[in-house]
Enzyme design. Structure first.
Site, PDB file in Angstrom:
ATOM      1  N   CYS A   1      38.311  52.006  33.774  1.00 17.23           N
ATOM      2  CA  CYS A   1      39.188  51.841  34.943  1.00 17.23           C
ATOM      3  C   CYS A   1      39.089  53.027  35.885  1.00 17.23           C
ATOM      4  CB  CYS A   1      40.646  51.786  34.514  1.00 17.23           C
ATOM      5  SG  CYS A   1      40.995  50.456  33.417  1.00 17.23           S
TER       6      CYS A   1
ATOM      7  N   ASP B   1      47.999  47.857  26.603  1.00 19.62           N
ATOM      8  CA  ASP B   1      46.689  47.404  27.075  1.00 19.62           C
ATOM      9  C   ASP B   1      45.882  48.545  27.700  1.00 19.62           C
ATOM     10  OD1 ASP B   1      44.563  46.011  28.041  1.00 19.62           O
ATOM     11  OD2 ASP B   1      45.667  44.916  29.590  1.00 19.62           O
TER      12      ASP B   1
ATOM     13  N   ARG C   1      41.865  38.878  40.272  1.00 26.42           N
ATOM     14  CA  ARG C   1      42.657  39.717  39.377  1.00 26.42           C
ATOM     15  C   ARG C   1      43.045  41.026  40.071  1.00 26.42           C
ATOM     16  NH1 ARG C   1      40.859  40.403  33.160  1.00 26.42           N
ATOM     17  NH2 ARG C   1      41.734  42.407  32.672  1.00 26.42           N
TER      18      ARG C   1
ATOM     19  N   GLU D   1      37.742  48.912  41.335  1.00 27.03           N
ATOM     20  CA  GLU D   1      38.674  49.715  40.535  1.00 27.03           C
ATOM     21  C   GLU D   1      38.186  49.829  39.096  1.00 27.03           C
ATOM     22  OE1 GLU D   1      42.819  48.599  41.021  1.00 27.03           O
ATOM     23  OE2 GLU D   1      42.429  48.173  43.127  1.00 27.03           O
TER      24      GLU D   1
HETATM   25  P1  XMP Z   1      39.802  49.948  27.236  1.00 28.48           P
HETATM   26  O1  XMP Z   1      40.276  51.376  27.348  1.00 28.48           O
HETATM   27  O2  XMP Z   1      40.160  49.334  25.926  1.00 28.48           O
HETATM   28  O3  XMP Z   1      40.599  49.164  28.379  1.00 28.48           O
HETATM   29  O4  XMP Z   1      38.335  49.864  27.520  1.00 28.48           O
HETATM   30  C1  XMP Z   1      40.523  47.785  28.531  1.00 28.48           C
HETATM   31  C2  XMP Z   1      41.567  47.316  29.511  1.00 28.48           C
HETATM   32  O5  XMP Z   1      41.302  47.866  30.819  1.00 28.48           O
HETATM   33  C3  XMP Z   1      41.808  46.978  31.827  1.00 28.48           C
HETATM   34  N1  XMP Z   1      40.724  46.755  32.794  1.00 28.48           N
HETATM   35  C4  XMP Z   1      40.616  47.403  33.966  1.00 28.48           C
HETATM   36  N2  XMP Z   1      41.465  48.270  34.590  1.00 28.48           N
HETATM   37  N3  XMP Z   1      39.919  48.457  36.370  1.00 28.48           N
HETATM   38  C5  XMP Z   1      41.097  48.791  35.797  1.00 28.48           C
HETATM   39  O6  XMP Z   1      41.851  49.582  36.378  1.00 28.48           O
HETATM   40  C6  XMP Z   1      39.039  47.585  35.813  1.00 28.48           C
HETATM   41  O7  XMP Z   1      37.967  47.310  36.357  1.00 28.48           O
HETATM   42  C7  XMP Z   1      39.416  47.023  34.560  1.00 28.48           C
HETATM   43  N4  XMP Z   1      38.815  46.118  33.739  1.00 28.48           N
HETATM   44  C8  XMP Z   1      39.656  45.975  32.678  1.00 28.48           C
HETATM   45  C9  XMP Z   1      42.254  45.717  31.134  1.00 28.48           C
HETATM   46  O8  XMP Z   1      43.648  45.746  31.049  1.00 28.48           O
HETATM   47  C10 XMP Z   1      41.584  45.829  29.767  1.00 28.48           C
HETATM   48  O9  XMP Z   1      42.264  45.125  28.756  1.00 28.48           O
END
Ligand code: XMP
Length: 520
Positions: A344, A377, A439, A453
């Site tokens: 993220c 999450d 999303r 993002e």
């Molecule tokens: P981890 O740390 O387990 O996080 O790799 C997975 C979670 O990150 C969120 N997610 C995102 N958040 N930009 C964000 O700010 C993104 O592009 C993105 N893609 C996923 C999501 O909640 C996921 O479960």
């Protein structure tokens, strides 16, 4: 029972959540900023229970969920998660029809039944079959033989798949249909493994059981080695997560889709969720970057009105007002996390988001009042983070931890002798272009200016989900043992926290040694 030794001195340093977090209200804390104090324990880690209820109907045997991301969860991952007692959320970055079939694959998965066995045709040459084995590196050489309509013609046993017979046709070498023992789909019944086990006991020397439908079309294959492995696994402490009909549980993400006029596309959302429910989905997750928003609230309300009993997960939020809003809209479980994920960049791009432990504390207190559950999450990199997260939430959602697993979508790539799998944020430019833009509140049209993002990245390939989960579960159970918590409710009740200094953080990881082997 030995007297529980309790010291006032401890109480002044190690505080329960309701004293600790308000006392640290001026700073956002995340996993590595805190540590948990141990307590007198009569609990052995292996005796701890990890079952958790996300809603009245939706219970997991372990509190772990795989993220609805296109490099993490499709049917293979969801099956592996449910078999281990957890839940997989199938991502939404694919055509709706495809998402439906992914859900069906999970719901109709019969453990041990190979649903698409490799078959050969009667007019192929044995030489072709040998070539296929060589090219695909198959470790087996017995194949069902089917005609163009998928009807079983016979079985080609490994002992005739030899270079000596390379110029012979499969037809000449196969064991014909009337000599092949089969079983029908119906005969497999509710417990296909027990039925197959019985079959193998009764038919000495047969190691493969062919399953056919009523029209004698090939439906699948069960091998004796799989049955033996599964029978052993059944003795495992954490059982697969199943629905009332004994099917594996499965979740699916949906988003607050808009029509060409920018309005919420209620019709499309409803018809898709209706189709998901028909396929037996156990939960839908309205997954967005900003859950405390009109579009998400409206989507949840539309779904709650249409499906009063459906388990609805919604998010993401990091505030008490966000939790209350989604709970009032009809969500049962709320995803907490804005910007903690390993891929993220929301915090850097948009300057928003709250470190995870503080966000979880605030949200958990609002959730308790509203009688909803919360899911931590993102941002989890090790089992210790999960233990900390579970002191304030009912389950964790992980992306990065599972993205390098065999069961995650995508191929393994080799770079400088190391194996990797692709992992990308759903808000990365590539993922948004592929469909996930809604999303993040953006248009899919790449001509538009959007600020991604998330990043596109690689994760080291890390083997099977079973292996990764075994490590995580072991860590969670250890943590619970240290706190004397027999189950997750006790973990939440007993947790006491203290801040960690940067030096304390350094002390927590291996230090001043040359590491030969990592922890896992
Ligand atoms: P981890 O740390 O387990 O996080 O790799 C997975 C979670 O990150 C969120 N997610 C995102 N958040 N930009 C964000 O700010 C993104 O592009 C993105 N893609 C996923 C999501 O909640 C996921 O479960």
């Amino acid at each position: 029972m030995a007297a529980i030794h309790h010291s006032q001195l401890d109480d002044t340093f190690y505080q329960p959540a309701d004293s600790f977090f308000p006392a640290n209200q001026k700073i956002g804390l995340t996993y590595d900023d805190i540590t948990l104090a141990t307590l007198y324990s009569e609990i052995l880690p292996r005796d701890t229970q990890l079952d958790t209820a996300l809603t009245e109907q939706l219970r997991l045997n372990i509190p772990v969920i795989s993220s609805d991301m296109d490099t993490v969860t499709e049917s293979r991952m969801a099956i592996a998660m449910a078999l281990n007692g957890g839940l997989g959320l199938i991502h939404y970055n694919m055509p709706e029809k495809q998402q439906l079939s992914e859900v069906s694959r999970v719901k109709y998965y019969v453990q041990g039944l190979i649903q698409d066995p490799i078959t050969v045709k009667p007019d192929q040459l044995i030489g072709d079959v040998l070539q296929l084995i060589e090219e695909k590196k198959f470790s087996f050489s017995t194949f069902p033989v089917v005609d163009d309509k998928g009807k079983l013609v016979g079985l080609l046993f490994g002992h005739v798949v030899k270079p000596r017979y390379a110029n012979k046709k499969v037809m000449e070498a196969l064991t014909p249909r009337d000599q092949v023992r089969t079983i029908t789909k119906k005969e497999l019944g509710k417990d296909p493994i027990a039925r197959a086990d019985k079959f193998f006991n009764e038919h000495i020397g047969i190691h493969k059981l062919i399953v056919v439908d009523d029209e004698d079309r090939l439906h699948g294959l069960i091998t004796m080695s799989d049955v033996e492995r599964i029978t052993l696994e059944r003795k495992a402490q954490f059982k697969p997560a199943r629905d009332a009909q004994f099917r594996l549980i499965c979740g699916a993400a949906v988003s607050a889709t808009r029509n060409a006029f920018g309005e919420l596309d209620r019709k499309r959302i409803l018809s898709h969720v209706e189709a998901l429910v028909e396929r037996g989905v156990d939960a839908v997750a309205v997954s967005t970057a900003h859950g405390h928003s009109q579009g998400v609230g409206d989507t949840v309300r539309v779904l709650r009105d249409a499906f009063p009993k459906l388990a609805i997960i919604a998010g993401n939020v990091t505030s008490a007002a966000g939790v209350e809003y989604l709970a009032d809209s009809g969500a049962n479980a709320i995803k907490v996390g804005q910007g903690p994920g390993s891929i993220c960049t929301t915090r850097m791009v948009a300057g928003v988001g709250i470190p995870q432990m503080t966000a979880l504390y605030v949200c958990s207190r609002a959730a308790a009042k509203k009688k909803v559950t919360i899911l931590a999450d993102g941002g989890i990199t090790k089992s210790g983070d999960i233990v900390k997260a579970l002191t304030l939430s009912q389950a964790v959602i992980c992306g990065g931890i599972f993205a390098g697993c065999n069961e995650a979508p995508g191929d393994v790539v080799e770079i400088s002798g190391k194996l990797y799998k692709q992992y990308r944020g759903m808000g990365s430019y590539a993922a948004m272009k592929a469909g996930s833009a809604a999303r993040y509140g953006h248009d899919k049209n790449p001509a538009q200016k959007v600020a991604p993002e998330g990043v596109e990245a690689l994760k080291e390939a890390c083997g099977s989900v079973d292996r990764v989960l075994a490590q995580l579960i072991g860590g969670i159970q250890s943590g619970m043992g240290y706190l004397g918590a027999a189950n997750l409710a006790q973990l939440r009740a007993k947790a006491r926290y203290i801040r960690v200094s940067p030096a304390g953080m350094r002390e927590a990881a291996p230090h001043d040694v040359v590491e030969l082997k990592t922890g896992n």
